[in-house]
Each structure stands twice: as C-alpha cells, then as structure tokens.
Write an enzyme that holds these catalytic residues in place. Structure first.
Site, PDB file in Angstrom:
ATOM      1  N   LYS A  89     -39.280  17.055  28.363  1.00 55.35           N
ATOM      2  CA  LYS A  89     -37.816  17.134  28.312  1.00 55.35           C
ATOM      3  C   LYS A  89     -37.408  18.557  27.958  1.00 55.35           C
ATOM      4  CE  LYS A  89     -34.235  14.071  26.484  1.00 55.35           C
ATOM      5  NZ  LYS A  89     -33.956  13.152  25.368  1.00 55.35           N
TER       6      LYS A  89
HETATM    7  C1  E4P Z   1     -31.392  11.008  25.450  1.00 54.73           C
HETATM    8  O1  E4P Z   1     -32.244  11.472  26.080  1.00 54.73           O
HETATM    9  C2  E4P Z   1     -30.512  11.734  24.529  1.00 54.73           C
HETATM   10  O2  E4P Z   1     -31.242  12.586  23.727  1.00 54.73           O
HETATM   11  C3  E4P Z   1     -29.726  10.743  23.741  1.00 54.73           C
HETATM   12  O3  E4P Z   1     -29.362   9.696  24.596  1.00 54.73           O
HETATM   13  C4  E4P Z   1     -28.548  11.307  22.992  1.00 54.73           C
HETATM   14  O4  E4P Z   1     -27.789  10.240  22.479  1.00 54.73           O
HETATM   15  P1  E4P Z   1     -26.659  10.441  21.362  1.00 54.73           P
HETATM   16  O5  E4P Z   1     -25.541  11.210  21.969  1.00 54.73           O
HETATM   17  O6  E4P Z   1     -26.248   9.055  20.990  1.00 54.73           O
HETATM   18  O7  E4P Z   1     -27.314  11.184  20.233  1.00 54.73           O
END
Ligand code: E4P
Length: 220
Positions: A89
């Site tokens: 990622k």
């Molecule tokens: C996923 O890959 C993201 O890091 C995550 O969904 C972020 O979610 P949040 O905005 O609830 O922290």
C-alpha cells in the site's frame, strides 16, 4: 464486489473470515498502532499472521511508512517478500506514484491509498496500481460526497478501460457498502460493525421468531 475487512485486529479478522465471505484485509499505520503493534519485526510478524488467518488468494494490504521513492521501494520489497498475499500500500504522492510504476514493472501488486479525487485516480491507474483506495468516509466528513467520487472514478475507469480495481475505503456504515456497490466499486473494505450491520432487518427477526413459534406449537 469483493469484501475486505479494514482492521489489524486478529480476532475481528478471524470473525469476518468465519462468515465465509471475506476476500481480503486492508490495514494502515493507524490501525496497526491501535493494536499496539510496534517495531519492524513485530509489524512483519503481524502481517504474516493476518495472511495465515485469511488463507490463500486473499489479498492483504500492508502500507509503507517511507515517503521517498527509494525508501518505499526497499520497504515494499521487504513487505512483498513476506507472503504471496501481500499487496504493497503506497500513498498518492509523486514519489508514491513513481514507486507504484516501479512495482508494476517488477510484478509487485499495489494499493494506492489516500485518494480523494478523480485526477489522482487517473494517475494511479496510469502507474498500473492493482487497487485504488478512494476514502469515502473522509470525503463525507468534509461535506463532499464520497460515493459520488466512487461513481465518477468508475465511469472514467470504464471509459478508459483502466484495469485498476476501485477499492472503496474509509467505509463507515452498511449503507456506504450498498452505495459503493451501486456506484461501481470492485472492492469494499469495511470495519466489522459495518459488515455485520448488513445482516440486520427487523422483518428477518420477526419472520424467524414466527417460524420457530409455529414449529414449536405444531411439534409441542
Ligand atoms: C483503508 O485502506 C483506509 O486506510 C481506511 O479505510 C481509512 O478509514 P478511516 O477513514 O475510517 O480511518
């Protein structure tokens, strides 16, 4: 549409996997910190544990901490070597996009994260990202429309025949999941409560109670 769970909590991952509908996991540095996972050795072990829980052919996104091209490439390679499920990622920055293009060339799968606009989605697709993570909830948080962003990116990707999969992230509610599916998301990554919320319907509960009561009356 594939279902990923958005957590680094092993119990929640086990619970979602036991439902038989889990296709993968996404994590981020905040989620890892929330579980108290610190130090590179522990972080790498935790990713391996997640991969073992979800089993074969279930993608697990592991995010790089480095922000420069060289650092992202080195860290991403270490993550990718951990397990065949790992998807690296990478944040949506110029160095991130350059790293994604490099990973694409050498066959490492990627998830481009922190995406908030259609322009960013085009850059990630051009670099060959495997997944694109537009943050639905965080767009909603600033009173813009996160689901409209998914729809816009979906239209562009269809029109341009980009192969990057749209992974709707920052999902907060069961309604977000349904809306993301309607807007053309290929994958949705959600916290466990949002997944479990999909089960809820009062008519299901009332109907089941009635069936069981009728069975009991007839059978004593
Ligand atoms: C996923 O890959 C993201 O890091 C995550 O969904 C972020 O979610 P949040 O905005 O609830 O922290």
């Amino acid at each position: 549409m594939l279902f990923f769970i958005d957590t680094a909590n092993l119990d929640q991952i086990r619970e979602a996997a036991a439902l038989g509908i889990l296709d993968g996991v996404t994590t981020n540095p905040s989620l890892m910190a929330k579980e108290g996972i610190t130090g590179e050795a522990n972080v790498l072990k935790h990713y391996r544990d997640i991969c073992e829980i979800v089993g074969e052919d279930r993608d697990v996104s592991a995010e790089v901490i480095a922000t420069d091209f060289k650092g992202m490439v080195e860290e991403g390679k270490r993550l990718a070597e951990l397990h065949e499920n790992i998807v690296v990622k990478v944040p949506m920055t110029p160095d991130g996009v350059k790293a994604i293009a490099h990973f694409t060339e050498i066959g490492i799968r990627t998830n481009c994260t922190l995406v908030f606009s259609a322009g960013q989605a085009i850059l990630a697709a051009k670099a060959g990202a495997t997944y694109l993570s537009p943050f639905v909830g965080r767009v909603d948080d600033i009173t813009w429309d996160g689901i409209a962003l998914i729809k816009e990116i979906s239209e562009i990707y269809d029109m341009q025949a980009y192969e990057t999969a749209i992974l709707a992230a920052s999902i907060r509610t069961p309604l977000h999941i349904v809306q993301a599916a309607k807007a053309g998301a290929d994958v949705v990554t959600c916290p466990l409560p949002a997944i479990m919320g999909l089960f809820k319907h009062p008519l299901t509960d009332i109907g089941l109670a009635q069936f069981l009561a009728d069975h009991k009356k007839a059978n004593g």
